[in-house]
Design an enzyme around this catalytic site. Structure first.
Site, PDB file in Angstrom:
ATOM      1  N   ASP A 183       5.395  -2.982  -4.260  1.00 32.47           N
ATOM      2  CA  ASP A 183       4.199  -2.426  -3.443  1.00 32.47           C
ATOM      3  C   ASP A 183       2.951  -3.313  -4.128  1.00 32.47           C
ATOM      4  OD1 ASP A 183       2.033  -1.273  -2.087  1.00 32.47           O
ATOM      5  OD2 ASP A 183       2.886   0.740  -2.497  1.00 32.47           O
ATOM      6  N   HIS A 198       6.379  -3.546   8.653  1.00 31.53           N
ATOM      7  CA  HIS A 198       5.104  -3.383   8.117  1.00 31.53           C
ATOM      8  C   HIS A 198       4.574  -4.615   7.301  1.00 31.53           C
ATOM      9  CE1 HIS A 198       2.159  -0.795   5.932  1.00 31.53           C
ATOM     10  NE2 HIS A 198       2.438  -1.332   4.903  1.00 31.53           N
TER      11      HIS A 198
END
Length: 427
Positions: free
Chosen positions: A241, A335
């Site tokens: 992330d 995403h």
């Protein structure tokens, strides 16, 4: 014969007899940490030592964790460009009835004094609880920001930035108003849990009668030195992330993340805007997916963060690459595809989140996810357009829920002798 290249483990008794930093023979905290770092001490569930292994040579020695120090004074506030810390607390306060500009200025002066001392590894200026007595600064940072309502309560409406206008509604929002917004926002990060809590408690006590706590959230990240080499953080879905985070070394970093020195209003010079979102991850549903299905949702390999189009984590994503069936290898609703700055008119934000876990619901569903914090020079050009695009078809949206939200103006750093926000409150 044991391999002489591997440091030999000492027993607890030997550690206890080793001279401490003052020349005595008590168990020194630094000695214990040094032993653990050198030998890779492994603890079992009972807390006893159950085995040893040689730590990778490139791992961060544990003894350095406590000594690392951030600087309170500077061009920008701390807690924005520093690396992710192992522990974090986010909190919002509302000014109390009758508290106005004068009381707010006194509060920010107290908070700034406390933050400067604690970040230096010193005790709080008064009524210190001794919680962090044995620790160093541990990379502690304390950051302060102002919410939309702060300007009404202090009579400074004309100084409120237009960039602080309330965020629009998004389809994934399930917002709890009691855990959203606030007049004042505080971000605390440290690489030691007790150091972080000590700072949180000191800030809360300093609020006194000027402000009351509105909400508070606790987060965590991987501890520095836990991996063989520095790497992009993983979230609770197991994904890397922050792969495409803007980097301070990039020529346009300051322009994208910080308000320019000539910006408007003048008191926000060298400041930034923080969007804060409590994003619950629907982990039970997510974990039912195969690894391949999870990767298709994100658009990147779970193992190393590489784009599905090939290469490694830093390889540019090839959005046009197709498989033998003529289908894009990075799905249209992935995403990582949707959030690319070059597909959002250059919209950029610096993500600096913490994971969270607040127990389980009555049915056993984990209340866990991400305390999302992102920084940008203008949220109307950073967070908002990207989130609107995600609203229209992000594959990840069915596995997350936005449960709390806030937007805060974070002024530039305080010069020596100043407190944070002084140019606003005394300008």
């Amino acid at each position: 014969m044991p391999d002489q290249s591997v440091p030999q483990a000492r027993t607890s008794a030997e550690v206890a007899q080793a001279p401490d930093s003052t020349g005595g023979h008590g168990v020194s905290r630094r000695a214990l940490l040094g032993t653990a770092g050198a030998t890779g001490l492994v603890l079992g569930a009972s807390g006893g030592a159950v085995g040893y292994a040689a730590a990778p040579a490139q791992a961060t020695p544990l003894t350095s964790v406590g000594s690392d120090r951030g600087m309170f004074h500077g061009k920008h506030q701390p807690g924005i460009t520093e690396g992710l810390q192992a522990r974090g607390h986010l909190a919002a306060f509302d000014l109390t009835a009758g508290a106005g500009r004068k009381e707010a200025a006194a509060l920010l002066r107290r908070w700034s004094t406390t933050a400067e001392r604690l970040m230096a590894g010193e005790a709080a200026p008064h009524d210190d609880t001794d919680v962090a007595r044995d620790a160093g600064p541990s990379s502690l940072t304390i950051t302060f920001g102002f919410g939309h309502g702060f300007f009404d309560r202090t009579g400074l409406e004309k100084q409120r930035p237009s960039a602080l206008d309330p965020l629009p509604d998004f389809s994934s929002d399930r917002l709890d108003k009691a855990r959203s917004d606030g007049d004042l926002w505080v971000q605390i990060g440290a690489n030691d849990a007790l150091v972080a809590f000590h700072a949180l408690r000191a800030i809360q006590k300093d609020a006194g009668g000027a402000a009351r706590l509105r909400w508070q959230m606790n987060g965590f990240n991987r501890t520095p030195g836990a991996t063989a080499h520095p790497m992009t953080a993983r979230n609770l879905m197991g994904q890397l992330d922050g792969t495409r985070n803007p980097k301070p070394s990039e020529s346009d970093f300051d322009r994208r993340i910080f308000v320019p020195a000539s910006g408007d209003p003048a008191w926000m010079a060298n400041g930034s805007y923080a969007v804060v979102r409590r994003i619950r991850m629907l982990l039970d549903d997510w974990e039912k997916l195969s690894t391949a299905a999870q990767e298709a949702v994100i658009g990147r390999r779970k193992s190393n963060g590489a784009p599905l189009s090939g290469g490694d984590e830093t390889t540019p994503m090839d959005l046009e690459k197709a498989d033998a069936k003529g289908e894009y290898v990075v799905p249209l609703n992935a995403h990582a595809r949707i959030t690319r700055p070059d597909k959002n008119s250059g919209a950029a934000m610096l993500r600096r989140p913490f994971s969270y876990h607040d127990g389980f619901d009555a049915d056993g569903t984990p209340d866990a996810g991400l305390l999302f914090v992102c920084w940008q020079a203008d949220p109307l050009r950073g967070f908002v357009p990207v989130q609107r695009k995600l609203d229209r078809g992000d594959a990840l949206s069915q596995f997350i829920r936005h449960e709390a939200s806030g937007l805060f103006a974070v002024p530039g750093g305080a010069a020596k002798g100043e407190y944070v926000g002084q140019r606003l409150l005394e300008g």
